[in-house]
Design a protein around this motif. Structure first.
Motif, PDB file in Angstrom:
ATOM      1  N   LEU A 196       0.836  -1.193   0.000  1.00  0.00           N
ATOM      2  CA  LEU A 196       0.000   0.000   0.000  1.00  0.00           C
ATOM      3  C   LEU A 196       0.873   1.245   0.000  1.00  0.00           C
ATOM      4  O   LEU A 196       1.707   1.430   0.888  1.00  0.00           O
ATOM      5  N   ASP A 197       0.681   2.089  -0.991  1.00  0.00           N
ATOM      6  CA  ASP A 197       1.456   3.319  -1.117  1.00  0.00           C
ATOM      7  C   ASP A 197       1.185   4.234   0.075  1.00  0.00           C
ATOM      8  O   ASP A 197       0.048   4.398   0.501  1.00  0.00           O
ATOM      9  N   SER A 198       2.224   4.843   0.602  1.00  0.00           N
ATOM     10  CA  SER A 198       2.071   5.718   1.770  1.00  0.00           C
ATOM     11  C   SER A 198       1.166   6.906   1.455  1.00  0.00           C
ATOM     12  O   SER A 198       0.493   7.438   2.343  1.00  0.00           O
ATOM     13  N   LYS A 199       1.129   7.328   0.191  1.00  0.00           N
ATOM     14  CA  LYS A 199       0.264   8.445  -0.191  1.00  0.00           C
ATOM     15  C   LYS A 199      -1.211   8.080  -0.013  1.00  0.00           C
ATOM     16  O   LYS A 199      -2.027   8.914   0.382  1.00  0.00           O
ATOM     17  N   LEU A 200      -1.553   6.829  -0.318  1.00  0.00           N
ATOM     18  CA  LEU A 200      -2.931   6.386  -0.127  1.00  0.00           C
ATOM     19  C   LEU A 200      -3.281   6.350   1.354  1.00  0.00           C
ATOM     20  O   LEU A 200      -4.395   6.687   1.751  1.00  0.00           O
ATOM     21  N   ALA A 201      -2.332   5.919   2.164  1.00  0.00           N
ATOM     22  CA  ALA A 201      -2.575   5.807   3.600  1.00  0.00           C
ATOM     23  C   ALA A 201      -2.820   7.163   4.243  1.00  0.00           C
ATOM     24  O   ALA A 201      -3.452   7.248   5.298  1.00  0.00           O
ATOM     25  N   ASN A 202      -2.358   8.226   3.608  1.00  0.00           N
ATOM     26  CA  ASN A 202      -2.513   9.566   4.178  1.00  0.00           C
ATOM     27  C   ASN A 202      -3.744  10.293   3.645  1.00  0.00           C
ATOM     28  O   ASN A 202      -4.036  11.417   4.068  1.00  0.00           O
ATOM     29  N   ARG A 203      -4.489   9.651   2.744  1.00  0.00           N
ATOM     30  CA  ARG A 203      -5.708  10.264   2.203  1.00  0.00           C
ATOM     31  C   ARG A 203      -6.913   9.889   3.054  1.00  0.00           C
ATOM     32  O   ARG A 203      -6.830   9.095   3.983  1.00  0.00           O
ATOM     33  N   SER A 204      -8.065  10.479   2.726  1.00  0.00           N
ATOM     34  CA  SER A 204      -9.298  10.112   3.410  1.00  0.00           C
ATOM     35  C   SER A 204      -9.636   8.659   3.111  1.00  0.00           C
ATOM     36  O   SER A 204      -9.267   8.131   2.056  1.00  0.00           O
ATOM     37  N   VAL A 205     -10.359   8.020   4.010  1.00  0.00           N
ATOM     38  CA  VAL A 205     -10.636   6.589   3.910  1.00  0.00           C
ATOM     39  C   VAL A 205     -11.344   6.264   2.602  1.00  0.00           C
ATOM     40  O   VAL A 205     -12.487   6.668   2.373  1.00  0.00           O
ATOM     41  N   ASN A 206     -10.625   5.571   1.723  1.00  0.00           N
ATOM     42  CA  ASN A 206     -11.139   5.060   0.446  1.00  0.00           C
ATOM     43  C   ASN A 206     -11.556   6.134  -0.547  1.00  0.00           C
ATOM     44  O   ASN A 206     -12.023   5.802  -1.646  1.00  0.00           O
ATOM     45  N   GLU A 207     -11.403   7.399  -0.213  1.00  0.00           N
ATOM     46  CA  GLU A 207     -11.887   8.452  -1.100  1.00  0.00           C
ATOM     47  C   GLU A 207     -11.037   8.540  -2.361  1.00  0.00           C
ATOM     48  O   GLU A 207      -9.826   8.757  -2.298  1.00  0.00           O
ATOM     49  N   GLY A 208     -11.677   8.347  -3.505  1.00  0.00           N
ATOM     50  CA  GLY A 208     -10.973   8.396  -4.779  1.00  0.00           C
ATOM     51  C   GLY A 208     -10.148   7.172  -5.084  1.00  0.00           C
ATOM     52  O   GLY A 208      -9.399   7.146  -6.063  1.00  0.00           O
ATOM     53  N   PHE A 209     -10.264   6.128  -4.273  1.00  0.00           N
ATOM     54  CA  PHE A 209      -9.502   4.906  -4.498  1.00  0.00           C
ATOM     55  C   PHE A 209     -10.154   4.099  -5.618  1.00  0.00           C
ATOM     56  O   PHE A 209     -11.378   4.091  -5.774  1.00  0.00           O
ATOM     57  N   SER A 210      -9.331   3.385  -6.362  1.00  0.00           N
ATOM     58  CA  SER A 210      -9.864   2.417  -7.328  1.00  0.00           C
ATOM     59  C   SER A 210     -10.402   1.218  -6.550  1.00  0.00           C
ATOM     60  O   SER A 210     -10.173   1.082  -5.342  1.00  0.00           O
ATOM     61  N   GLY A 211     -11.119   0.325  -7.254  1.00  0.00           N
ATOM     62  CA  GLY A 211     -11.640  -0.871  -6.602  1.00  0.00           C
ATOM     63  C   GLY A 211     -10.540  -1.701  -5.962  1.00  0.00           C
ATOM     64  O   GLY A 211     -10.664  -2.153  -4.819  1.00  0.00           O
ATOM     65  N   GLY A 212      -9.432  -1.861  -6.686  1.00  0.00           N
ATOM     66  CA  GLY A 212      -8.323  -2.641  -6.162  1.00  0.00           C
ATOM     67  C   GLY A 212      -7.671  -1.980  -4.964  1.00  0.00           C
ATOM     68  O   GLY A 212      -7.283  -2.646  -4.004  1.00  0.00           O
ATOM     69  N   GLU A 213      -7.557  -0.635  -5.010  1.00  0.00           N
ATOM     70  CA  GLU A 213      -6.956   0.090  -3.887  1.00  0.00           C
ATOM     71  C   GLU A 213      -7.829  -0.013  -2.637  1.00  0.00           C
ATOM     72  O   GLU A 213      -7.318  -0.132  -1.522  1.00  0.00           O
ATOM     73  N   LYS A 214      -9.146   0.005  -2.827  1.00  0.00           N
ATOM     74  CA  LYS A 214     -10.047  -0.124  -1.675  1.00  0.00           C
ATOM     75  C   LYS A 214      -9.886  -1.490  -1.019  1.00  0.00           C
ATOM     76  O   LYS A 214      -9.825  -1.603   0.213  1.00  0.00           O
ATOM     77  N   LYS A 215      -9.810  -2.540  -1.839  1.00  0.00           N
ATOM     78  CA  LYS A 215      -9.668  -3.889  -1.278  1.00  0.00           C
ATOM     79  C   LYS A 215      -8.304  -4.051  -0.598  1.00  0.00           C
ATOM     80  O   LYS A 215      -8.195  -4.665   0.469  1.00  0.00           O
ATOM     81  N   ARG A 216      -7.289  -3.494  -1.214  1.00  0.00           N
ATOM     82  CA  ARG A 216      -5.943  -3.557  -0.631  1.00  0.00           C
ATOM     83  C   ARG A 216      -5.917  -2.801   0.700  1.00  0.00           C
ATOM     84  O   ARG A 216      -5.293  -3.244   1.671  1.00  0.00           O
ATOM     85  N   ASN A 217      -6.636  -1.685   0.742  1.00  0.00           N
ATOM     86  CA  ASN A 217      -6.711  -0.892   1.960  1.00  0.00           C
ATOM     87  C   ASN A 217      -7.403  -1.673   3.073  1.00  0.00           C
ATOM     88  O   ASN A 217      -7.033  -1.564   4.247  1.00  0.00           O
TER      89      ASN A 217
END
Length: 250
Positions: A133-154
Motif C-alpha cells: 500500500l502506497d504511503s500516499k494512499l494511507a494519508n488520504r481520506s478513507v477510500n476516497e478516490g480509491f480504485s476498486g483494487g486500492e479499496k480492497k488492498r486498503n
C-alpha cells in the motif's frame, strides 16, 4: 474459534438464513460459495452484527463467548473483522486518524495503553509493506478516490493493523484484476497464523487458487448443503451449481 448452530435470520419479513451450521477451528481457512441470493453476505452481516438483520433462532459462539449477545463494536474488539464487498468512502477522515482511533479503541477494550504516535507510525509502515500500500494512499481520506483494487488492498491493510482472530472476506475478489487479486491474496496469506482463521466468501475458484482453503462449503437457499475439501471449488467452477441444487431438491 467459531461454532454456529441452526442459525436463522431475516431482513424484514424475508427469511434468508434457514439453519446454518458451521464450525471453524483455530488456524483454518474456510471458503463459502453459492449462487446469488443464497445467503452468503447475509451470513457475514449477521456474524458481525449488522442491525438490518434479525436473528430469529440458533446460536453463534466465538471463542467461548455468545457472539449474538455482543454489540457490533465488541465483536470487532473480540477479534472479528469483515472486509466488505463494496468498501465505503469516508470523506474528511484520514486513514491515519481512522486506523489509530480503531487500534486504540481495541487496546482500551483489552485494558492496554494507547499506542504512541511513533509506535503507530512504525506499525503502520510495517503493515503497509505486506499489502504493498502506497504511503500516499494511507494519508488520504478513507477510500476516497480509491480504485476498486486500492479499496480492497486498503481493507487488507486494516486487517493487518487490527490483527483479528477471525477475518471474513466478503467477495474481496469482486472487480479485481489479476495483479490486484494477487496482492490481496498475498497479504491474506502472510497474515495467516496457527491461531487465526479466515472465511472467504467468493463465487470463483481463482481466488481460492491463491488463498488455499482447508474446507469449502456450498450455501444454497439459506443452508449449507455441501461441505468438502478444496476440490469442491474446482468442481463448481467446471459444473456450476445446478448439480448441487438437483441433489438438494431430490
Amino acid at each position: 474459534m467459531l461454532e454456529v448452530k441452526d442459525l436463522h435470520a431475516r431482513i424484514g419479513d424475508k427469511e434468508i438464513l434457514r439453519g446454518i451450521n458451521l464450525t471453524i477451528k483455530d488456524g483454518e481457512t474456510h471458503a463459502i460459495m453459492g449462487p446469488n441470493g443464497s445467503g452468503k453476505s447475509t451470513l457475514s452481516a449477521v456474524l458481525v452484527g449488522n442491525p438490518l438483520y434479525e436473528v430469529t433462532g440458533g446460536e453463534a459462539v466465538f471463542n467461548g463467548k455468545d457472539l449474538l449477545d455482543m454489540a457490533p463494536e465488541d465483536r470487532a474488539h473480540e477479534g472479528l473483522f469483515l472486509s466488505f464487498q463494496y468498501p465505503v468512502e469516508i470523506p474528511g477522515v484520514s486513514m491515519t486518524n481512522f486506523m489509530r482511533a480503531a487500534i486504540n479503541e481495541k487496546r482500551k477494550y483489552e485494558g492496554k495503553e494507547p499506542l504512541s504516535a511513533g509506535d503507530f507510525i512504525k506499525l503502520s509502515r510495517e503493515k503497509r509493506k505486506i499489502v504493498e500500500l502506497d504511503s500516499k494512499l494511507a494519508n488520504r481520506s478513507v477510500n476516497e478516490g480509491f480504485s476498486g483494487g486500492e479499496k480492497k488492498r486498503n481493507e487488507i491493510f486494516q486487517m493487518a493493523m487490527l490483527e483479528p482472530k477471525l477475518s471474513i472476506l466478503d467477495e474481496t475478489d469482486s472487480g479485481l484484476d489479476v495483479d490486484a487479486m494477487r496482492i490481496v491474496a498475498d497479504g491474506v496469506n502472510k497474515l495467516r497464523t496457527p491461531e487465526t482463521s479466515c472465511i472467504v466468501i467468493t463465487h470463483y475458484d481463482r481466488l481460492l487458487d491463491m488463498i488455499k482453503p482447508d474446507v469449502v462449503h456450498v450455501l444454497y437457499n439459506g443452508r449449507i448443503v455441501k461441505t468438502a475439501g478444496p476440490e469442491l471449488a474446482r468442481e463448481i467452477q467446471e459444473r456450476g451449481y445446478d448439480w448441487i441444487k438437483a441433489e438438494v431438491e431430490d
